[in-house]
Design an enzyme around this catalytic site. Structure first.
Site, PDB file in Angstrom:
ATOM      1  N   TYR A 124      -1.098  -8.273  16.604  1.00  0.00           N
ATOM      2  CA  TYR A 124      -1.363  -7.390  15.576  1.00  0.00           C
ATOM      3  C   TYR A 124      -2.836  -6.577  15.962  1.00  0.00           C
ATOM      4  CZ  TYR A 124      -2.310  -5.657  10.886  1.00  0.00           C
ATOM      5  OH  TYR A 124      -2.597  -4.971   9.832  1.00  0.00           O
ATOM      6  N   ILE A 127       0.779  -1.127   0.036  1.00  0.00           N
ATOM      7  CA  ILE A 127      -0.007  -0.002   0.048  1.00  0.00           C
ATOM      8  C   ILE A 127       1.097   1.293  -0.022  1.00  0.00           C
ATOM      9  CG2 ILE A 127      -1.924   1.252   1.279  1.00  0.00           C
ATOM     10  CD1 ILE A 127      -2.732  -1.373   2.380  1.00  0.00           C
ATOM     11  N   GLY A 128       2.067   1.248   0.852  1.00  0.00           N
ATOM     12  CA  GLY A 128       2.929   2.434   0.788  1.00  0.00           C
ATOM     13  C   GLY A 128       3.362   2.794  -0.403  1.00  0.00           C
TER      14      GLY A 128
END
Length: 274
Positions: free
Chosen positions: A147, A9-10
């Site tokens: 997480y 995504i980055g």
């Protein structure tokens, strides 16, 4: 400035933001891994709008040095996209505390570190903080305790910060992806055979979870699809505080947000491990 841009995504957000006209500072812990970003930027014709900087979100000095570079190069900071993160699969009885702390460090404290350091500059520009969380920051999921705990913490932090930041002209948004086909999944490092062998009384439940997760990620969004709401949050006049990246993510998160006694979520996720 976007964190965690070496993949997923980055990377997609960095290229998309540059295409939208932004000057992008794409950061990553190891700038030697910038090759895929540069190739994608070149293909999109936006390499001239991207600057790569080293940034380790869990290192205070690294965060400060990167922001100094940004201010020296551009004189201002208009937006921060907190995207860097790492997955962790396993249940708490069988997970070392050092692993839990490491998961919290990169997924939560790293976000806090970057946001805290950026806020004075974002106040000056009346800028934006956009944080990629997860549907796992709203709905707790089996074998993702550490997480999800970190992502829950990020959601609580940002939800609490948002009205305070707004009082000084800074907009805060969280973007919640579901399954995304990216190297994030590979980086979790699931060795199915080894995990099953070590799972003991949890072996059946873990195998059921991994089977479901494998199927889910085979039908996942692309990173570019998941990054599109990040650009929406960067460019919209008044972006929502919470944006999901797909209809599936909206429906999944919606179960939790309308689940007053918790039974709907427990029924949903409990079915994943039988």
């Amino acid at each position: 400035m976007i964190t965690g841009t070496s993949s997923g995504i980055g990377l997609a957000a960095a290229v998309a933001a540059a295409r939208a006209g932004w000057q992008v500072v794409a950061t990553m812990r190891d700038t030697g891994k910038a090759g895929p970003l540069w190739r994608a930027a070149a293909e999109a014709g936006v390499a001239g709008r991207i600057r790569v900087e080293r940034l380790d979100v869990v290192d205070h000095d690294s965060v400060a040095a990167c922001l100094d570079e940004v201010l020296a190069a551009y004189g201002r900071l208009d937006a921060v996209v907190n995207n860097a993160g790492a997955g962790r699969v396993g249940t708490i009885e069988q997970t070392g505390m050092e692993d839990v702390r490491a998961t919290m460090e990169v997924n939560f404290f790293g976000v806090v570190e970057v946001t805290r350091a950026a806020m004075p500059h974002l106040r000056a520009s009346r800028g934006r903080v956009i944080t990629v969380t997860s549907v796992g920051g709203v709905v707790g999921q089996p074998f993702n305790e550490a997480y999800c705990a970190a992502k829950f913490a990020v959601e609580g932090f940002m939800e609490s910060l948002a009205p305070v930041a707004a009082s000084v002209g800074v907009t805060v948004t969280v973007v919640e992806p579901g399954a995304v086909a990216s190297e994030f999944v590979e980086n979790v490092g699931i060795d199915r055979a080894a995990m099953a062998a070590a799972a003991g009384p949890y072996a059946h439940a873990l195998q059921a979870y991994v089977d479901r997760a494998t199927k889910t990620f085979s039908q996942a969004q692309t990173p570019a699809e998941a990054a599109a709401p990040v650009i929406e949050a960067l460019t919209a006049e008044k972006p929502a505080f919470r944006i999901q990246t797909s209809d599936w993510a909206r429906d999944f998160v919606g179960v939790k947000l309308s689940d007053r006694d918790g039974s709907a979520v427990q029924g949903l996720t409990g079915d994943w491990i039988v």
